[in-house]
Design an enzyme around this catalytic site. Structure first.
Site: not given
Length: 306
Positions: A216, A219, A245-246
Site C-alpha cells: 500500500g 510501496g 494492487g491490480d
C-alpha cells in the site's frame, strides 16, 4: 500475446455518493458498469499500455453477457457456463474517496465446465508470452486449481504470474510460479511473518521464483534470484487498495514481457498504482500522471542480494 485468467469474473457496478453514512438513505450521483474480476482489470491496464491481451475464465447468464459486451481492447476467450456471473457493488464516498465493496460468490462451476476451461487454457497458454492467474475461485473449482494451471504454464515454457490469496495461493506456490504478487495480508497469511523482507524470502523458499509484495502506502518489497529491492511511491496511491494492487500486477507483468530490469519493473508498477484514472472506464490509469510519476519512484536494493 499476454493471457490473463479470471475464473471468477464479475459485472462491476460502482455507485458514487456525496458521503457514505450507515443507516441512512443515499442519493447516487453517478453509476458506472465495467467488466470486472481481477484478471479483467489487469488486462484493461495491460491493453492501455499497448500490449496485446487475451482474457479467459468463466461467464454465464445475463450478467455474463453484459460482461462480454463491456470488454474492449482485448480478445475474448471466456468460457460459457450454465450459472450466472456474479456482481460486485462498490460504493464510493466522494467526500473521503473511500470505497465500500460487496462481492458476490460467483456461479457454481461443474466438473464438465472446469474440464472445458482447462482445454481452452492449454491451447491459449502455449501461444502466450506470459500468463497471469488472478483472483478468487468460484464455487465448484478445486482449491488446488491454480497449482495445476501453474504447472501447465511451466510445461509450455510460459512465464506465469499468480495473484491470489489464502489456500489457493498456498497450494499454488509449491508448483513454482515465476512470480507471486501478494498484498501484506496475503503474504503474512502464507508465511506467518509480518516482516515483509523476511516473508518474501520465506515465500521464495516455499516455491515462488520471485515475490513482489504490495504494501500500500509503503510501496513494494521484491525478492528474486537477481536481487532484493524496495520501492517507495512518489505519492500516496489513490483509489481502492484492490484497484491499486491490480495496477501493480499489470505493471509487473508488462515489465516482465518487456524484459525490463527489476528496478524499472518496480517503478512502472508503483507509478501505475498511484496514477488513478479520472474515470472508472478510462483504462485503469491516468497516462499523463503515470508518465510523470514513473521517474520519481525511489528504488533501493542491489542485484545479487537474494
Amino acid at each position: 500475446m499476454i493471457l490473463t485468467v479470471t475464473l471468477n469474473t464479475a459485472l462491476g457496478i460502482t455507485h458514487r455518493v456525496p458521503a457514505l453514512r450507515p443507516h441512512t438513505r443515499h442519493r447516487v450521483t453517478e453509476v458506472t458498469e465495467r467488466a470486472g474480476g481481477k484478471g479483467l482489470d489487469v488486462a484493461r491496464v495491460l491493453a492501455a499500455l499497448g500490449h496485446e491481451v487475451t482474457v479467459t475464465g468463466f461467464v454465464g447468464g445475463a450478467t455474463g453477457r453484459e460482461v462480454r459486451d463491456l470488454l474492449t481492447g482485448v480478445t475474448d476467450a471466456l468460457v460459457p457456463v450454465s450459472g450466472t456471473t456474479r456482481r460486485t457493488v462498490a460504493v464510493v464516498d466522494e467526500r473521503t474517496g473511500d470505497t465500500t465493496r460487496f462481492d458476490e460468490p460467483g456461479p457454481v462451476i461443474t466438473p464438465a465446465e472446469w474440464a472445458a476451461f482447462q482445454r481452452t487454457y492449454e491451447a491459449l497458454v502455449a501461444g502466450a508470452r506470459a500468463v497471469a492467474l488472478c483472483g478468487s475461485l468460484p464455487p465448484g473449482v478445486p482449491v488446488g486449481a491454480y497449482a495445476g494451471l501453474v504447472r501447465t504454464a511451466r510445461a509450455a515454457g510460459t512465464p506465469v504470474l499468480l495473484d491470489t490469496g489464502g489456500e489457493p495461493l498456498r497450494r499454488a506456490v509449491a508448483a513454482r510460479p515465476d512470480l507471486i504478487t501478494p498484498d501484506a495480508g496475503e503474504l503474512a497469511e502464507l508465511t506467518g511473518s509480518h516482516e515483509p523482507l523476511r516473508a518474501t524470502e520465506d515465500a521464495r523458499r516455499r516455491g515462488a521464483r520471485a515475490v513482489v509484495a504490495f504494501l500500500g502506502t509503503e510501496g513494494l518489497v521484491a525478492a528474486a534470484p537477481e536481487g532484493r529491492w524496495r520501492a517507495l511511491p512518489p505519492v500516496r496511491p489513490r483509489g481502492t487498495p484492490v484497484r491499486a494492487g491490480d495496477r501493480v500486477t499489470a505493471g509487473l507483468l508488462s515489465g516482465l514481457v518487456d524484459r525490463l530490469p527489476w528496478p524499472q519493473r518496480l517503478a512502472r508498477a508503483l507509478a501505475l498504482s498511484a496514477a488513478t484514472a479520472p474515470s472508472p472506464a478510462a483504462g485503469g490509469f491516468d497516462r499523463a500522471a503515470y508518465e510523470e510519476l514513473v521517474a520519481r519512484v525511489a528504488v533501493t536494493g542491489e542485484a545479487g542480494a537474494a
